[in-house]
Design a protein around this motif. Structure first.
Motif, mmCIF file in Angstrom:
data_model
loop_
_atom_site.group_PDB
_atom_site.id
_atom_site.type_symbol
_atom_site.label_atom_id
_atom_site.label_comp_id
_atom_site.label_asym_id
_atom_site.label_seq_id
_atom_site.Cartn_x
_atom_site.Cartn_y
_atom_site.Cartn_z
ATOM 1 N N TYR A 57 -1.001 -2.889 2.520
ATOM 2 C CA TYR A 57 -1.700 -3.919 1.751
ATOM 3 C C TYR A 57 -2.615 -3.411 0.642
ATOM 4 O O TYR A 57 -3.068 -4.182 -0.190
ATOM 5 C CB TYR A 57 -2.572 -4.765 2.698
ATOM 6 C CG TYR A 57 -1.851 -5.291 3.902
ATOM 7 C CD1 TYR A 57 -0.937 -6.338 3.790
ATOM 8 C CD2 TYR A 57 -2.086 -4.753 5.165
ATOM 9 C CE1 TYR A 57 -0.278 -6.827 4.901
ATOM 10 C CE2 TYR A 57 -1.435 -5.241 6.281
ATOM 11 C CZ TYR A 57 -0.530 -6.278 6.160
ATOM 12 O OH TYR A 57 0.123 -6.757 7.256
ATOM 13 N N TYR A 58 -2.920 -2.138 0.626
ATOM 14 C CA TYR A 58 -4.043 -1.638 -0.156
ATOM 15 C C TYR A 58 -3.651 -1.301 -1.593
ATOM 16 O O TYR A 58 -2.522 -0.890 -1.871
ATOM 17 C CB TYR A 58 -4.669 -0.427 0.542
ATOM 18 C CG TYR A 58 -4.765 -0.652 2.034
ATOM 19 C CD1 TYR A 58 -5.408 -1.786 2.537
ATOM 20 C CD2 TYR A 58 -4.144 0.209 2.937
ATOM 21 C CE1 TYR A 58 -5.462 -2.034 3.895
ATOM 22 C CE2 TYR A 58 -4.197 -0.025 4.295
ATOM 23 C CZ TYR A 58 -4.845 -1.153 4.775
ATOM 24 O OH TYR A 58 -4.882 -1.399 6.126
ATOM 25 N N LYS A 64 -8.909 3.291 -0.189
ATOM 26 C CA LYS A 64 -8.335 2.809 1.068
ATOM 27 C C LYS A 64 -6.907 3.305 1.246
ATOM 28 O O LYS A 64 -6.530 3.788 2.319
ATOM 29 C CB LYS A 64 -8.345 1.283 1.089
ATOM 30 C CG LYS A 64 -9.419 0.651 1.925
ATOM 31 C CD LYS A 64 -9.116 -0.824 2.092
ATOM 32 C CE LYS A 64 -10.133 -1.488 2.992
ATOM 33 N NZ LYS A 64 -9.800 -2.898 3.251
ATOM 34 N N ALA A 65 -6.107 3.155 0.203
ATOM 35 C CA ALA A 65 -4.697 3.552 0.285
ATOM 36 C C ALA A 65 -4.571 5.053 0.516
ATOM 37 O O ALA A 65 -3.788 5.502 1.366
ATOM 38 C CB ALA A 65 -3.965 3.142 -0.985
ATOM 39 N N GLU A 109 5.872 -4.255 -2.923
ATOM 40 C CA GLU A 109 5.645 -3.415 -4.099
ATOM 41 C C GLU A 109 4.469 -2.476 -3.878
ATOM 42 O O GLU A 109 4.509 -1.293 -4.238
ATOM 43 C CB GLU A 109 5.410 -4.289 -5.330
ATOM 44 C CG GLU A 109 6.652 -5.049 -5.789
ATOM 45 C CD GLU A 109 6.357 -6.019 -6.922
ATOM 46 O OE1 GLU A 109 5.188 -6.072 -7.370
ATOM 47 O OE2 GLU A 109 7.290 -6.734 -7.360
ATOM 48 N N ARG A 110 3.394 -2.979 -3.292
ATOM 49 C CA ARG A 110 2.235 -2.134 -3.005
ATOM 50 C C ARG A 110 2.594 -1.037 -2.006
ATOM 51 O O ARG A 110 2.201 0.119 -2.168
ATOM 52 C CB ARG A 110 1.091 -2.974 -2.437
ATOM 53 C CG ARG A 110 0.360 -3.819 -3.463
ATOM 54 C CD ARG A 110 -0.933 -4.366 -2.878
ATOM 55 N NE ARG A 110 -1.732 -5.008 -3.904
ATOM 56 C CZ ARG A 110 -3.008 -5.302 -3.771
ATOM 57 N NH1 ARG A 110 -3.641 -5.017 -2.650
ATOM 58 N NH2 ARG A 110 -3.678 -5.886 -4.751
ATOM 59 N N ALA A 111 3.315 -1.427 -0.960
ATOM 60 C CA ALA A 111 3.675 -0.458 0.069
ATOM 61 C C ALA A 111 4.537 0.663 -0.499
ATOM 62 O O ALA A 111 4.347 1.845 -0.171
ATOM 63 C CB ALA A 111 4.401 -1.161 1.213
ATOM 64 N N ASP A 376 -13.915 -2.505 0.633
ATOM 65 C CA ASP A 376 -13.629 -1.071 0.583
ATOM 66 C C ASP A 376 -14.718 -0.289 1.297
ATOM 67 O O ASP A 376 -15.743 -0.834 1.709
ATOM 68 C CB ASP A 376 -13.499 -0.595 -0.872
ATOM 69 C CG ASP A 376 -12.484 0.529 -1.019
ATOM 70 O OD1 ASP A 376 -12.182 1.210 -0.017
ATOM 71 O OD2 ASP A 376 -11.980 0.733 -2.141
ATOM 72 N N PHE A 377 -14.495 0.997 1.437
ATOM 73 C CA PHE A 377 -15.492 1.859 2.054
ATOM 74 C C PHE A 377 -16.730 1.936 1.164
ATOM 75 O O PHE A 377 -16.621 2.013 -0.057
ATOM 76 C CB PHE A 377 -14.920 3.263 2.265
ATOM 77 C CG PHE A 377 -13.702 3.279 3.153
ATOM 78 C CD1 PHE A 377 -13.817 3.056 4.511
ATOM 79 C CD2 PHE A 377 -12.443 3.498 2.626
ATOM 80 C CE1 PHE A 377 -12.705 3.063 5.337
ATOM 81 C CE2 PHE A 377 -11.314 3.503 3.436
ATOM 82 C CZ PHE A 377 -11.453 3.284 4.794
ATOM 83 N N VAL A 378 -17.906 1.896 1.799
ATOM 84 C CA VAL A 378 -19.163 2.050 1.077
ATOM 85 C C VAL A 378 -19.927 3.199 1.719
ATOM 86 O O VAL A 378 -20.282 3.146 2.903
ATOM 87 C CB VAL A 378 -20.014 0.767 1.122
ATOM 88 C CG1 VAL A 378 -21.351 0.989 0.423
ATOM 89 C CG2 VAL A 378 -19.275 -0.392 0.472
ATOM 90 N N ILE A 379 -20.170 4.229 0.934
ATOM 91 C CA ILE A 379 -20.893 5.416 1.411
ATOM 92 C C ILE A 379 -22.043 5.655 0.446
ATOM 93 O O ILE A 379 -21.830 5.846 -0.756
ATOM 94 C CB ILE A 379 -19.966 6.643 1.472
ATOM 95 C CG1 ILE A 379 -18.774 6.359 2.398
ATOM 96 C CG2 ILE A 379 -20.733 7.875 1.955
ATOM 97 C CD1 ILE A 379 -17.663 7.387 2.317
ATOM 98 N N THR A 380 -23.274 5.618 0.952
ATOM 99 C CA THR A 380 -24.455 5.768 0.109
ATOM 100 C C THR A 380 -25.365 6.848 0.678
ATOM 101 O O THR A 380 -25.047 7.491 1.676
ATOM 102 C CB THR A 380 -25.228 4.439 0.015
ATOM 103 O OG1 THR A 380 -25.722 4.090 1.321
ATOM 104 C CG2 THR A 380 -24.344 3.309 -0.502
#
Length: 417
Positions: A57-58, A64-65, A109-111, A376-380
């Motif tokens: 899906y990403y 993410k992908a 298509e994404r996959a 999405d991932f959030v890294i702070t």
């Protein structure tokens, strides 16, 4: 960066993967994992669906992908090396009508762009061959989508950490993180971590200094981050998901995973049918606002957690924009019959007496100040204190790759893959 002592907060699959990665990259460092529960993988890791996502899906090229595709390979290799259950049972994403078929083609298509092996569109006849109990006008077949024992992976990671000289401290809750609190014996810019033992009689707070701290605290991630001076948002809003279990005779008719086509009008995927690594088959989950970040029972609430949600203007904006989804999820939360009807769209032969209540999980959903969900991932954080603020699905699948990414960033190194 040179790391003499590192603390990882959180004994879920991501925290444990980060600790292992630190020990891999800095074998002579001292790494301590703080976990407030009396065992690892108590919360999201041990209560998820067990699906190893292939990356359908990403957004192609997105974080993410990339982390999902690398994470699958790392997870498969780790599980096989440590005798943890891992099975490529395959997955079909089922379209019920022509509108869903158009969306299914976009997912295909994404996959393909993400390099998902063996992915292809199939018709109703082949769908019946793969999943005789399923029904739809078409499907997307992902033969390498797998199921795994994620709690077993976490336990194996904890074993690796201990065997490599690290420490996993159970029943130890971190209550404070202060950067720049150097002691006379620590380096300039060290981080002070305050923790306490949990149990029948909670112990007194103790303080230690570390060169690096990485928090992977799931539903408590925003609180730890704010407490150390990070931004208030994204804020965690907990959503629970209930699972129901199919009777063994009916479960035997399911070969792999049967998923709906995601509807862009709804923020959550909806009820699907999932074979587990132990042979059981689950229906679910739904998604409904939880009355506590770690409340898994059907009754009771955690006042602080509820207050955190209702006082946030962003939550009310989210709610007002998602009334149809709220109605749908309320119906599945209140009625077993409605829940089963959702699953019957993809597996028509299910009856109420073939379904019993299973476990409940809680999703740490990060929400922005404007009420939008963080996808999405959030890294702070800073050079010495790193916060994993959001690690959405496929976080368990991607855990070992996420750990590579986080540790490389924290140490200022090139990332693998």
């Amino acid at each position: 960066m040179s790391v003499g002592r590192a603390a990882v907060i959180g004994g879920g699959i991501i925290g444990l993967a980060v600790a292992r990665e630190l020990l891999e990259r800095r074998p002579n460092s001292e790494v301590v994992v703080f976990e407030k529960e009396d065992r690892v993988a108590t919360h999201q890791t041990g209560r998820n669906s067990g699906v190893v996502h292939a990356g359908l899906y990403y957004t192609p090229g997105g974080l993410k992908a990339r982390l999902c595709r690398r994470g699958v390979g790392l997870l498969r290799e780790f599980a096989h090396a440590h005798g943890v259950a891992y099975q490529e049972c395959g997955k079909v994403v089922v379209a019920k009508n022509e509108v869903e078929l158009a969306r299914l083609k976009n997912i295909h298509e994404r996959a393909v762009a993400n390099g998902v092996p063996g992915i292809r569109l199939i018709g109703p006849d082949e769908l019946s061959e793969l999943e005789p109990a399923a029904a739809g006008v078409a499907a997307l077949h992902s033969p390498t989508t797998a199921i795994a024992d994620f709690a077993g992976v976490a336990e194996a990671l904890a074993g690796v950490i201990s065997s490599h000289g690290g420490e996993v401290r159970l029943s130890t809750e971190v209550t404070g993180i202060v950067e720049g609190a150097a002691s006379s014996s620590s380096t300039r810019g060290a981080v002070r971590v305050t923790a306490r033992q949990r149990g029948a009689a909670d112990g007194p707070a103790t303080t230690e200094h570390f060169d690096q701290v990485i928090t992977c605290a799931g539903t408590q991630s925003d609180r730890l981050a704010r407490g150390s001076g990070d931004d208030a948002f994204p804020k965690i809003v907990p959503f629970y998901g209930d699972y129901f279990m199919l009777a063994k005779q009916k479960a035997a008719q399911v070969n792999g995973l049967i998923y709906p086509v995601p509807d862009p009008k709804y923020p959550f995927l909806g009820v699907h049918i999932t074979r587990r690594y132990d042979g059981e088959v689950m229906l679910g989950p739904n998604a409904f606002l939880a009355l506590g970040r770690e409340r898994y029972g059907r009754f009771g609430l955690k006042t602080r957690d509820v207050w955190d949600v209702v006082r946030s203007p962003g939550f009310w904006k989210f709610a007002s924009h998602n009334i149809p989804a709220a109605v749908r999820e309320t119906r599945t939360a209140m009625s077993k019959r409605v829940f089963v009807e959702e699953a019957k769209q993809y597996m028509p032969g299910i009856t109420l007496d073939e379904v019993t209540r299973g476990h409940r999980g809680i999703r740490a959903q990060a929400m922005n100040a404007d009420g939008s969900l963080v996808d999405d991932f959030v890294i702070t954080g800073s050079a010495r204190v790193v916060h994993v603020r959001n690690a959405p699905s496929p976080a368990a699948t991607s855990a070992l790759a996420i750990a590579e990414h986080i540790v490389a960033e924290a140490l200022g190194e090139e990332r693998s893959g």
